[in-house]
Design an enzyme around this catalytic site. Structure first.
Site, mmCIF file in Angstrom:
data_model
loop_
_atom_site.group_PDB
_atom_site.id
_atom_site.type_symbol
_atom_site.label_atom_id
_atom_site.label_comp_id
_atom_site.label_asym_id
_atom_site.label_seq_id
_atom_site.Cartn_x
_atom_site.Cartn_y
_atom_site.Cartn_z
ATOM 1 N N GLY A 308 54.093 44.980 30.397
ATOM 2 C CA GLY A 308 54.858 45.120 29.148
ATOM 3 C C GLY A 308 55.967 46.156 29.294
ATOM 4 N N CYS A 432 47.041 55.096 25.661
ATOM 5 C CA CYS A 432 46.799 54.556 24.313
ATOM 6 C C CYS A 432 45.458 55.114 23.818
ATOM 7 C CB CYS A 432 46.864 53.034 24.274
ATOM 8 S SG CYS A 432 45.720 52.213 25.365
HETATM 9 C C1 LIG Z 1 47.137 51.090 30.247
HETATM 10 S S1 LIG Z 1 47.135 49.897 31.469
HETATM 11 C C2 LIG Z 1 48.848 49.731 31.821
HETATM 12 C C3 LIG Z 1 49.615 48.919 30.823
HETATM 13 C C4 LIG Z 1 51.021 48.604 31.290
HETATM 14 N N1 LIG Z 1 51.772 49.796 31.627
HETATM 15 C C5 LIG Z 1 51.825 47.810 30.291
HETATM 16 O O1 LIG Z 1 52.621 48.368 29.558
HETATM 17 O O2 LIG Z 1 51.639 46.587 30.236
HETATM 18 C C6 LIG Z 1 46.572 50.795 32.847
HETATM 19 C C7 LIG Z 1 46.618 50.023 34.148
HETATM 20 O O3 LIG Z 1 46.324 50.938 35.201
HETATM 21 C C8 LIG Z 1 45.733 50.231 36.260
HETATM 22 N N2 LIG Z 1 45.121 51.229 37.172
HETATM 23 C C9 LIG Z 1 43.960 51.891 37.005
HETATM 24 N N3 LIG Z 1 43.749 52.738 38.030
HETATM 25 C C10 LIG Z 1 44.819 52.610 38.863
HETATM 26 C C11 LIG Z 1 45.170 53.209 40.101
HETATM 27 N N4 LIG Z 1 44.379 54.114 40.682
HETATM 28 N N5 LIG Z 1 46.312 52.821 40.695
HETATM 29 C C12 LIG Z 1 47.117 51.898 40.114
HETATM 30 N N6 LIG Z 1 46.826 51.293 38.935
HETATM 31 C C13 LIG Z 1 45.692 51.648 38.316
HETATM 32 C C14 LIG Z 1 44.788 49.286 35.549
HETATM 33 O O4 LIG Z 1 44.454 48.175 36.355
HETATM 34 C C15 LIG Z 1 45.600 48.899 34.307
HETATM 35 O O5 LIG Z 1 46.256 47.682 34.512
#
Ligand SMILES: C[S@@+](CC[C@H](N)C(=O)[O-])C[C@H]1O[C@@H](n2cnc3c(N)ncnc32)[C@H](O)[C@@H]1O
Length: 493
Positions: A308, A432
């Protein structure tokens, strides 16, 4: 000859159904409309055991018609959002508390109470269908109880003109859920009741209109299709591409959806990217003679899926900007690719990388070696406590012990982001979540014990409540957008 002492053989359903309540297999053979409601009941029981709807919703609703799906979603989400006040109504009508093995019956009664308060089905039909589910599943001994309680709930609701009585703070705290206790500790009586009200409200739909189309002509298209929108008040930080839909719509029917002219994205998520881009502009990096022209900006979208904010960055930053969108889960990186494909923004300037950001990675480390990223957006994995109105299952499946694990992950990601940033570069940390542990308190740790050299950059005060570090949006009924936290940091030159 019949032996009067011999009990009648149980029906096939009586033999199968467990005392703990029905399963998906149990409800498979239930006919028609009862089945829709019974499947919602089973899903609700799964959520209460800690399952996330993200994984079970499609499976549970796969055979439903669009109409049944709409009904089931409204019933499930509405009942989960209003669970505690509805549960209180149900409990008032029970002569004695249900045993712990009767938890499933309480969930069924809550579903009935929600239909009585908030859905357009006549009360008689609601009570009849919920009681029939109990009977069809073979719990004949509970039929009278279910009928009596739902009739009592109906009488009380009628007496209160269809309104559910708002609960007092202690009603929530007495439930003994860790999240209520932590939210009360964080936000006290000033904001706690508003957060509870926000959690129980159906959240509105916000759209991000791409800059590929002029806002004026897009609004005209909406008007031509008699779709009404609301513009944001000036009490919130302006986000020019953001509008709110007055009524919920099938997203794929919106004009321009298939041409990639719009995304469904909450105000708070849009504000995150807008605030970052505002600062990039303030730095002068986008002006004709600036970095953008001679040397494209290098941007890392560190936790990017489903993309997003990646899409918003692409839309708002100059075409040549190099964007690395990283996510740890390969299936989620695929989601970014699909979304960018629909929006028609895949290009050689966008690299989709499946990687654990906290670990070394060839492409990412090369940028660090060459001086670092100009801008990093760290939209960190978090508790999701700011988006419970949208995903009410989070209230049930998020455990207290998850939070410290998330805090540790966020700290690792913050440290790594600092190391990848160029001197003078900007890091936006966002979640969030509305828990201070993941937000202002975590940044305080990062800036002190964590040994960070970064400096805080002030942003538009309308982003949210000013915290010791950063800004907090709370999901209050009268404020736009989900609960969100933002802090902008800069690496000294
Ligand atoms: C809050 S969501 C991100 C939403 C995104 N920024 C959007 O606006 O659509 C957090 C994301 O961090 C990823 N994530 C978690 N740990 C991570 C890591 N160590 N390295 C990279 N990505 C990671 C998860 O898979 C998840 O998709």
């Amino acid at each position: 000859m019949n032996n009067p002492k011999k009990k009648a053989a149980p029906s096939s359903s009586q033999k199968k159904v467990s005392k703990k309540g029905p399963s998906f297999d149990d409800v498979k053979k239930i006919p028609g409309q009862l089945k829709t409601r019974a499947q919602v009941l089973v899903l609700m029981l799964e959520v209460q055991k800690g399952a996330s709807l993200q994984h079970s919703l499609d499976r549970a609703f796969q055979d439903f018609s669009p109409q049944e799906r709409g009904f089931a979603l409204e019933l499930l989400m509405g009942s989960l959002r209003d669970y505690i006040p509805l549960q209180m109504e149900v409990r008032k009508c029970l002569a004695k508390p249900l045993k712990s093995s009767g938890k499933w019956l309480e969930a069924l009664l809550v579903l009935g109470a929600y239909q009585l308060t908030s859905m357009n089905t006549p009360a008689r039909a609601v009570i009849h269908s919920m009681v029939e589910i109990v009977r069809t599943l073979g719990y004949d001994h509970l039929v009278g109880l279910a009928n009596g309680v739902l009739r009592g709930v109906q009488r009380n609701i009628e007496a209160a003109n269809g309104e559910l009585k708002p609960l007092a703070i202690h009603d929530y705290l007495n439930e003994g859920h860790w999240l209520h206790a932590e939210l009360f500790k964080n936000w006290r009586k000033e904001y706690f009741p508003g957060i509870m009200q926000g959690y129980a409200s159906k959240p509105p739909l916000y759209m991000r209109i791409s800059r590929k189309v002029s806002m004026e002509s897009y609004l005209q298209q909406l008007q031509d299709e008699e779709i009404s929108v609301r513009f944001l008040p000036d009490t919130v930080m302006p986000v020019p591409q953001c509008i709110q839909l007055e009524e919920s719509q099938r997203v794929s029917d919106l004009p321009g959806y298939h041409e990639g002219l719009l995304s469904i994205q909450d105000y708070s998520a849009q504000a995150c990217v807008q605030a970052l881009v505002n600062q990039i502009e303030t730095e002068g990096w986008l002006q004709a003679e600036g970095v953008a022209k001679s040397q494209p900006l290098k941007v890392l979208d560190a936790c990017a899926a489903p993309g997003g904010k990646t899409a918003a960055l692409i839309d708002l930053l100059p075409e040549k900007t190099m964007i690395h969108a990283v996510d740890i889960e390969s299936s989620r990186v695929e989601r970014i690719r699909e979304n960018m494909h629909r929006l028609n923004v895949l290009s050689e300037n966008l690299a989709l990388i499946c990687a654990d950001l906290s670990k070394p990675h060839e492409i990412i480390d090369q940028v660090a070696h060459d001086g670092g990223y100009d801008v990093i957006l760290l939209d960190a994995p978090c508790s999701g406590t700011g988006v419970i109105a949208r995903h009410p299952d989070i209230f049930w499946c998020r455990r207290e012990e998850d939070i410290q694990v998330l805090v540790e992950t966020q700290r690792h990601l913050l440290k790594r982001a600092e190391a990848l940033l160029k001197p003078g570069g900007l890091l936006m940390y966002a979640t969030c979540s509305i828990l201070k542990r993941e937000n202002t308190d975590n940044i305080e740790w990062f800036m002190t014990e964590g040994g960070s050299q970064l400096e805080v950059v002030p942003m538009d005060a309308r982003l949210g409540l000013q915290q010791a570090y950063g800004y907090q949006r709370l999901p209050l009924p009268d404020s736009d957008g989900d609960g969100f936290y933002y802090v902008l940091l800069r690496k000294p030159r």
